[in-house]
Design a protein around this motif. Structure first.
Motif: not given
Length: 123
Positions: A59, A62-63, A68-69, A73
């Motif tokens: 995470l 990701q930030y 993209d989310p 995942y």
């Protein structure tokens, strides 16, 4: 086979009747192994903390990278599948970083291939 956004269910007609059961049979290749429960019983604290730390790092990536989310995942899915099939040695913190980087790389590559496919197909 073209995917019709207006009517997505019409593409199912193009599948042969024996292809759909094959898709369900291959689903077991994409979930954590049944042995993972046994691993959790014997060293649950380690695997839970390993997974929590790995998800935290995924995470963070990701930030910081504005992924993209879908990428985190996929990365968590790949990680769960890996740690359910592979014994993780304790006391080696570099393994966590290696697993996270590998799973993120695979997820990003998969996302890249999906986008490329969509661009080539004109969607």
């Amino acid at each position: 086979m073209e995917f019709d956004l207006e009517n997505p269910l019409t593409s199912l007609k193009e599948y042969q009747s024996d292809e759909i059961p094959d898709l369900f049979l291959s689903e077991s290749d994409h979930i954590p192994s049944k042995n993972f429960l046994r691993c959790l019983r014997t060293s649950a604290e380690f695997y839970v903390s390993f997974r929590e730390e790995a998800i935290s790092r995924i995470l963070q990536a990701q930030y910081s990278c504005n992924y993209d989310p879908f990428i985190p995942y996929l990365a968590v899915n790949y990680m769960d599948r890996f740690i359910s099939r592979q014994e993780i040695p304790q006391g080696k913190p570099w393994i966590l970083r290696l697993v996270v980087i590998s799973c993120l790389s695979l997820a990003a590559k998969d996302e890249e291939q999906t986008l490329l496919h969509l661009q080539l197909s004109g969607r």
